[in-house]
Design a protein around this motif. Structure first.
Motif, PDB file in Angstrom:
ATOM      1  N   ALA A   1     136.163  -4.430  49.081  1.00  0.00           N
ATOM      2  CA  ALA A   1     137.368  -3.595  49.182  1.00  0.00           C
ATOM      3  C   ALA A   1     137.325  -2.487  48.141  1.00  0.00           C
ATOM      4  O   ALA A   1     136.921  -2.710  47.002  1.00  0.00           O
TER       5      ALA A   1
ATOM      6  N   LYS B   1     134.666   2.648  51.804  1.00  0.00           N
ATOM      7  CA  LYS B   1     134.121   2.440  53.160  1.00  0.00           C
ATOM      8  C   LYS B   1     134.894   3.182  54.227  1.00  0.00           C
ATOM      9  O   LYS B   1     134.321   3.900  55.026  1.00  0.00           O
TER      10      LYS B   1
ATOM     11  N   THR C   1     137.355  -2.683  61.000  1.00  0.00           N
ATOM     12  CA  THR C   1     137.565  -4.075  61.427  1.00  0.00           C
ATOM     13  C   THR C   1     138.530  -4.814  60.493  1.00  0.00           C
ATOM     14  O   THR C   1     139.158  -5.787  60.897  1.00  0.00           O
ATOM     15  N   GLY C   2     138.645  -4.342  59.247  1.00  0.00           N
ATOM     16  CA  GLY C   2     139.610  -4.959  58.331  1.00  0.00           C
ATOM     17  C   GLY C   2     141.015  -4.877  58.907  1.00  0.00           C
ATOM     18  O   GLY C   2     141.825  -5.802  58.764  1.00  0.00           O
ATOM     19  N   ALA C   3     141.305  -3.768  59.613  1.00  0.00           N
ATOM     20  CA  ALA C   3     142.637  -3.579  60.202  1.00  0.00           C
ATOM     21  C   ALA C   3     142.910  -4.656  61.256  1.00  0.00           C
ATOM     22  O   ALA C   3     144.056  -5.064  61.449  1.00  0.00           O
TER      23      ALA C   3
ATOM     24  N   ARG D   1     143.772  -7.750  59.397  1.00  0.00           N
ATOM     25  CA  ARG D   1     145.109  -7.542  58.830  1.00  0.00           C
ATOM     26  C   ARG D   1     146.189  -7.780  59.893  1.00  0.00           C
ATOM     27  O   ARG D   1     147.270  -8.295  59.601  1.00  0.00           O
TER      28      ARG D   1
ATOM     29  N   SER E   1     142.682 -11.693  53.728  1.00  0.00           N
ATOM     30  CA  SER E   1     141.521 -12.308  53.099  1.00  0.00           C
ATOM     31  C   SER E   1     141.528 -13.814  53.385  1.00  0.00           C
ATOM     32  O   SER E   1     140.472 -14.407  53.656  1.00  0.00           O
TER      33      SER E   1
ATOM     34  N   SER F   1     140.783 -14.557  57.157  1.00  0.00           N
ATOM     35  CA  SER F   1     139.417 -14.195  57.527  1.00  0.00           C
ATOM     36  C   SER F   1     138.419 -15.276  57.113  1.00  0.00           C
ATOM     37  O   SER F   1     137.264 -15.225  57.513  1.00  0.00           O
TER      38      SER F   1
ATOM     39  N   GLN G   1     135.177  -7.253  68.669  1.00  0.00           N
ATOM     40  CA  GLN G   1     134.447  -6.208  67.946  1.00  0.00           C
ATOM     41  C   GLN G   1     133.171  -5.804  68.683  1.00  0.00           C
ATOM     42  O   GLN G   1     132.846  -4.626  68.781  1.00  0.00           O
TER      43      GLN G   1
ATOM     44  N   ARG H   1     139.851 -10.750  45.325  1.00  0.00           N
ATOM     45  CA  ARG H   1     139.494 -10.556  46.740  1.00  0.00           C
ATOM     46  C   ARG H   1     137.979 -10.578  46.914  1.00  0.00           C
ATOM     47  O   ARG H   1     137.464 -11.134  47.884  1.00  0.00           O
TER      48      ARG H   1
END
Ligand code: DC
Length: 224
Positions: free
Chosen positions: A12, A16, A34-36, A39, A99, A102, A115, A179
């Motif tokens: 994080a 990126k 992809t973090g979104a 989230r 986090s 995931s 994805q 994190r």
């Protein structure tokens, strides 16, 4: 027609999303954050007042989960049960919960196909933690983008200050380290550099310099 894919992984705050978005724009590819997506799953868990660290509470929520992704003026938007949650998923509380969710294997396998499908349908620059290692192991280019935790904390502090939000460097640094630890030590798809990924360390680079390095790495691999 064959589509190209560029995987950008890293911790994080390494820049990126900014760099991946600009790269996608330059190449005319779709940018996928992809973090979104993680989230958005975390937000659903919080909506349901479930514990994001407890698989027994999270996994049943995956069934019938209604997540959609869209683009508005080239900006990725996330929808949960039809509601635009693109702003809500950026809240601090959601970062920690993302986090945690995931790390749950069922959450990761649930999102894997989602994805991969995106990369089958268009040329993509996809950023995350396990894109080069798990999601797109055959990506045309893999970049591992990182920076020292202190540099990432300084950038985050500046960003918050510019938005007029109160922020504390030590607290941000602590958060980033926590994190990183969670993302690197989970047993499934931990954050790590793929064997064939190119390393880009932006600790001593500004955004412009990072972008030129990224572009030259990409062009070396896929041509101008
Ligand atoms: O990149 P981000 O901060 O928006 O990601 C939120 C969380 O989602 C992060 O703590 C790790 C997780 N994540 C993941 O496990 N795999 C990905 N491909 C992307 C994000």
């Amino acid at each position: 027609m064959s589509f190209k894919s560029i995987a950008i992984d890293g911790p994080a705050g390494a820049g990126k999303s900014t760099l991946a978005r600009k790269l996608a724009e330059k190449l005319g590819y779709i940018y996928v954050d992809t973090g979104a997506i993680y989230r958005t799953v975390a937000l659903k868990v919080l909506w349901e007042k479930a514990d994001p660290a407890d698989p027994a509470q999270v996994v049943p929520l995956l069934e019938g989960l209604e997540i959609h992704m869209g683009y508005e003026d080239g900006v990725q938007k996330m929808y949960l049960e039809g509601e635009d949650v693109s702003g809500a998923i950026r809240r601090h509380k959601v970062s920690g919960a993302a986090s945690q969710v995931s790390a749950i294997p069922e959450v990761r396998s649930f999102l894997l196909e989602f994805q991969r499908r995106l990369a089958r349908e268009s040329s993509v620059v996809m950023d995350g933690r396990d894109i080069g290692t798990v999601v797109l192991p055959d990506a045309d280019v893999k970049i591992f983008l990182t920076a020292a935790p202190e540099a990432r904390a300084r950038r985050r502090l500046l960003e918050l200050e510019q938005r007029g939000e109160a922020a504390d460097y030590e607290a941000i640094l602590h958060d980033i380290r926590e994190r990183d630890y969670q993302d690197e030590h989970r047993p499934i798809a931990p954050l790590k550099q793929a064997a064939d990924a190119l390393l880009l360390d932006t600790t001593d680079l500004d955004l412009g310099q990072s972008m030129s390095c990224l572009l030259s790495l990409v062009k070396e691999k896929i041509g101008p």
